[in-house]
Scaffold this motif. Structure first.
Motif, PDB file in Angstrom:
ATOM      1  N   ALA A  46       1.310  -1.337   0.102  1.00  0.00           N
ATOM      2  CA  ALA A  46      -0.530  -0.264  -0.383  1.00  0.00           C
ATOM      3  C   ALA A  46       0.426   1.434   0.162  1.00  0.00           C
ATOM      4  N   LYS A  47       0.900   2.276  -1.097  1.00  0.00           N
ATOM      5  CA  LYS A  47       1.452   3.868  -0.873  1.00  0.00           C
ATOM      6  C   LYS A  47       0.509   4.459  -0.239  1.00  0.00           C
ATOM      7  N   ALA A  48       0.638   5.479   0.922  1.00  0.00           N
ATOM      8  CA  ALA A  48      -0.731   6.061   1.467  1.00  0.00           C
ATOM      9  C   ALA A  48       0.484   7.175   2.125  1.00  0.00           C
ATOM     10  N   ARG A  49      -0.318   7.605   2.627  1.00  0.00           N
ATOM     11  CA  ARG A  49       0.668   9.815   3.112  1.00  0.00           C
ATOM     12  C   ARG A  49       0.377   9.394   4.565  1.00  0.00           C
ATOM     13  N   ASP A  50       0.595   8.254   5.382  1.00  0.00           N
ATOM     14  CA  ASP A  50       1.235   7.909   6.487  1.00  0.00           C
ATOM     15  C   ASP A  50       1.235   6.201   6.767  1.00  0.00           C
ATOM     16  N   ASP A  51       2.267   5.596   7.761  1.00  0.00           N
ATOM     17  CA  ASP A  51       2.245   4.386   8.359  1.00  0.00           C
ATOM     18  C   ASP A  51       0.441   3.744   8.979  1.00  0.00           C
ATOM     19  N   ALA A  52      -0.271   4.574   9.316  1.00  0.00           N
ATOM     20  CA  ALA A  52      -1.488   4.189   9.719  1.00  0.00           C
ATOM     21  C   ALA A  52      -2.806   3.754   8.902  1.00  0.00           C
ATOM     22  N   GLU A  53      -2.271   4.464   7.637  1.00  0.00           N
ATOM     23  CA  GLU A  53      -3.562   5.077   6.345  1.00  0.00           C
ATOM     24  C   GLU A  53      -3.264   3.275   5.611  1.00  0.00           C
ATOM     25  N   ALA A  54      -1.717   3.812   5.567  1.00  0.00           N
ATOM     26  CA  ALA A  54      -1.476   2.086   5.147  1.00  0.00           C
ATOM     27  C   ALA A  54      -1.615   0.677   5.616  1.00  0.00           C
ATOM     28  N   ASP A  55      -1.662   1.062   6.801  1.00  0.00           N
ATOM     29  CA  ASP A  55      -2.035  -0.035   7.971  1.00  0.00           C
ATOM     30  C   ASP A  55      -2.977  -0.102   7.714  1.00  0.00           C
ATOM     31  N   GLU A  56      -4.387   0.865   7.683  1.00  0.00           N
ATOM     32  CA  GLU A  56      -5.744   0.210   6.972  1.00  0.00           C
ATOM     33  C   GLU A  56      -6.281  -0.154   6.215  1.00  0.00           C
ATOM     34  N   MET A  57      -5.499   0.213   4.772  1.00  0.00           N
ATOM     35  CA  MET A  57      -5.098  -0.272   3.399  1.00  0.00           C
ATOM     36  C   MET A  57      -4.985  -1.601   3.396  1.00  0.00           C
ATOM     37  N   ILE A  58      -4.196  -2.024   3.846  1.00  0.00           N
ATOM     38  CA  ILE A  58      -2.983  -3.341   3.837  1.00  0.00           C
ATOM     39  C   ILE A  58      -4.843  -4.447   4.562  1.00  0.00           C
ATOM     40  N   VAL A  59      -5.331  -3.816   6.009  1.00  0.00           N
ATOM     41  CA  VAL A  59      -5.857  -4.734   6.375  1.00  0.00           C
ATOM     42  C   VAL A  59      -7.298  -4.775   5.994  1.00  0.00           C
ATOM     43  N   ALA A  60      -8.140  -4.747   5.417  1.00  0.00           N
ATOM     44  CA  ALA A  60      -8.890  -4.393   4.568  1.00  0.00           C
ATOM     45  C   ALA A  60      -8.737  -5.238   3.554  1.00  0.00           C
ATOM     46  N   MET A  61      -7.262  -4.928   3.135  1.00  0.00           N
ATOM     47  CA  MET A  61      -6.799  -5.981   1.405  1.00  0.00           C
ATOM     48  C   MET A  61      -7.107  -7.758   2.134  1.00  0.00           C
ATOM     49  N   GLU A  62      -6.701  -7.809   3.259  1.00  0.00           N
ATOM     50  CA  GLU A  62      -5.818  -8.807   3.929  1.00  0.00           C
ATOM     51  C   GLU A  62      -7.502  -9.581   4.345  1.00  0.00           C
ATOM     52  N   GLU A  63      -7.841  -8.825   4.652  1.00  0.00           N
ATOM     53  CA  GLU A  63      -9.661  -8.983   5.531  1.00  0.00           C
ATOM     54  C   GLU A  63      -9.952  -9.590   3.893  1.00  0.00           C
ATOM     55  N   LYS A  64     -10.252  -9.358   2.992  1.00  0.00           N
ATOM     56  CA  LYS A  64     -11.038  -9.965   2.067  1.00  0.00           C
ATOM     57  C   LYS A  64     -10.316 -11.087   1.288  1.00  0.00           C
ATOM     58  N   VAL A  65      -8.644 -11.485   1.616  1.00  0.00           N
ATOM     59  CA  VAL A  65      -8.266 -12.022   1.127  1.00  0.00           C
ATOM     60  C   VAL A  65      -8.414 -13.610   2.260  1.00  0.00           C
ATOM     61  N   ARG A  66      -8.594 -12.825   2.884  1.00  0.00           N
ATOM     62  CA  ARG A  66      -8.727 -14.289   4.367  1.00  0.00           C
ATOM     63  C   ARG A  66     -10.018 -14.710   4.180  1.00  0.00           C
ATOM     64  N   ASP A  67     -10.979 -13.786   3.418  1.00  0.00           N
ATOM     65  CA  ASP A  67     -12.254 -14.336   4.060  1.00  0.00           C
ATOM     66  C   ASP A  67     -12.722 -16.002   2.712  1.00  0.00           C
ATOM     67  N   ARG A  68     -11.582 -15.768   2.098  1.00  0.00           N
ATOM     68  CA  ARG A  68     -11.996 -16.733   0.423  1.00  0.00           C
ATOM     69  C   ARG A  68     -11.039 -17.367   0.070  1.00  0.00           C
ATOM     70  N   LEU A  69      -9.456 -17.027   0.989  1.00  0.00           N
ATOM     71  CA  LEU A  69      -8.483 -18.737   0.801  1.00  0.00           C
ATOM     72  C   LEU A  69      -7.793 -18.265   2.505  1.00  0.00           C
ATOM     73  N   GLY A  70      -8.002 -17.603   3.647  1.00  0.00           N
ATOM     74  CA  GLY A  70      -7.536 -18.064   5.239  1.00  0.00           C
ATOM     75  C   GLY A  70      -7.079 -19.327   5.851  1.00  0.00           C
ATOM     76  N   SER A  71      -7.863 -19.867   5.320  1.00  0.00           N
ATOM     77  CA  SER A  71      -7.543 -21.706   6.115  1.00  0.00           C
ATOM     78  C   SER A  71      -6.527 -22.087   5.138  1.00  0.00           C
ATOM     79  N   PHE A  72      -5.628 -21.608   3.623  1.00  0.00           N
ATOM     80  CA  PHE A  72      -4.269 -21.942   3.719  1.00  0.00           C
ATOM     81  C   PHE A  72      -3.496 -20.898   4.097  1.00  0.00           C
ATOM     82  N   ILE A  73      -4.186 -20.087   5.063  1.00  0.00           N
ATOM     83  CA  ILE A  73      -2.802 -19.276   4.953  1.00  0.00           C
ATOM     84  C   ILE A  73      -2.109 -19.460   6.804  1.00  0.00           C
ATOM     85  N   PHE A  74      -0.822 -20.251   6.443  1.00  0.00           N
ATOM     86  CA  PHE A  74       0.129 -19.763   7.639  1.00  0.00           C
ATOM     87  C   PHE A  74       0.673 -19.120   8.225  1.00  0.00           C
TER      88      PHE A  74
END
Length: 413
Positions: A224-252
């Motif tokens: 993620a590219k953002a204005r600061d760390d907090a915004e970048a973390d928020e963007m990454i977490v949101a995307m990670e949640e989408k990925v985990r919703d679909r393939l979370g059982s494969f993430i070790f």
């Protein structure tokens, strides 16, 4: 700001030196929010280095050149920059002071060769190097920034941290941002299927997703590219949640986590101990488990043998009892005998035989994985391909995948 990095040195192209400077600089530029599109390595050749600088200046705002600032004839970075920009090299008093200080502090005369390091492309600013003889250089010309940094890692890291990054932060002013990444680690799923399941998300521009395949593992980098760390973390977490919703059982794991480390953590969390017996893999499974954090509480013993069944009598495995005829039954029998012999919760055995049905039998093997989890026996036959150490490593990693799937999700071998 778009950057390009050029590293000089024929030794880098020959693989004689690992370029640790590259990873360090990449991370520092990302933290500033600077986009890095190209990284080039060029040998100690004036013409090729000059050409690389010209090419970089056509597609980047910032060109950083690492290495080639020493006193010898093959150190040509400053000459290449001067030639690429059409400026002359001149002796700079600040650069000369850096060179002389190094020798004066040690009470030795300055070599004539070292005086070359006092040359700077006209208009350049000198960066101090308190631990070496090679000054760094910053030159701004026609809206572009060129930075030369000495190659030895101790000098490179110190100069980048203390001189280059503060300079860039000041140049960027209020436009500075951050680029942050998180890596999700998958096993039990191939890169093609992951791509299919995440096809729409992989088209995202910010944050971006980039999959990379390795031994029975797929890494998915979210950036993620953002204005600061907090915004970048928020963007990454949101995307990670989408990925985990679909393939979370494969993430070790995430980022620096490893499969052996995660398996050991699951063993600790459940209070389980493990012993292994390996044929063909050369002890790679035992090595990975025993060297992971917390192994002192989980790993009991690893037995390693070559051609277990042929040498059964010679290595005194009488405690294992009489071996069954079928290879998969033998694997289960040994896993159970191992668990009982060493009084642990889990016994795992790995063995192999050549696949006689293959057209290339030397590179195809049937591996038999068996485990006894406190009396619950299970086994699996897997066809793997490869040669030598590569095949042995693949086989050991597959055993870790099977262990993780059972410990995490209860999926039997």
């Amino acid at each position: 700001m778009i950057a390009e990095i050029i590293f000089t040195g024929t030794e880098l192209l020959l693989g004689q030196i690992l370029n640790t400077n590259a990873q360090f600089l990449q991370q520092e530029l990302s933290a500033l929010g600077v986009d890095l599109y190209y990284q080039v390595t060029v040998g100690d050749n004036l013409g090729r280095c000059t050409s690389a600088i010209k090419q970089a200046s056509g597609r980047a705002d910032l060109v950083i050149i690492g290495g080639g600032l020493g006193p010898t004839e093959d150190d040509i970075s400053r000459e290449a920059l001067a030639e690429a920009l059409g400026v002359e090299l001149v002796e700079h008093p600040d650069a000369l002071a850096v060179v002389r200080r190094f020798f004066d502090l040690r009470g030795i005369p300055v070599s004539q060769n070292n005086l070359k390091q006092a040359l700077v492309p006209r208009g350049g600013k000198v960066l101090d190097n308190p631990i070496g003889t090679a000054p760094g250089i910053i030159l701004e010309k026609e809206g572009k920034i060129y930075i030369l940094v000495p190659g030895p890692p101790s000098e490179f890291i110190k100069m980048v941290r203390e001189r280059v990054i503060p300079y860039l932060r000041e140049k960027l002013g209020g436009s500075t941002g951050v680029i942050k990444s998180r890596v999700l680690k998958f096993c039990g799923i191939g890169e093609a299927l992951l791509d299919e399941r995440l096809s729409d998300l992989l088209k995202s521009n910010n944050p971006t997703l980039a999959p990379t395949a390795k031994f029975f593992e797929v890494n998915l980098r979210i950036t993620a590219k953002a204005r600061d760390d907090a915004e970048a973390d928020e963007m990454i977490v949101a995307m990670e949640e989408k990925v985990r919703d679909r393939l979370g059982s494969f993430i070790f794991g995430v980022d620096d986590e490893t499969l052996p480390g995660v398996v050991n953590r699951l063993l600790r969390e459940t209070g389980k101990t493990i012993a292994t017996m390996e044929d063909f893999t050369g002890g790679r499974l035992a090595s990975s488990l025993s060297s992971a954090d917390g192994a002192d509480k989980t790993f009991i013993i690893g037995l390693v043998i070559k051609d277990l069944y042929r040498l059964h009598e010679k290595v005194n495995l009488g405690w294992a009892g009489e071996l069954p005829g079928g290879i998969s039954e033998r694997a289960e029998h040994l896993a159970a005998a191992l668990r009982k012999r060493y009084n642990c919760d889990i016994g795992v055995s790995v063995t192999a035989e050549r696949d006689s049905s293959s057209d290339i039998p030397a590179t195809n093997y049937k591996f038999y994985y068996a485990a006894d989890f406190n009396g619950n026996k299970m086994s699996k036959e897997v066809l793997l391909w490869g040669e030598g150490e590569n095949l042995a490593q693949r086989a050991a990693v597959y055993a870790l995948v099977l262990l993780w799937r059972y410990l995490k999700h209860g999926i039997p071998f």
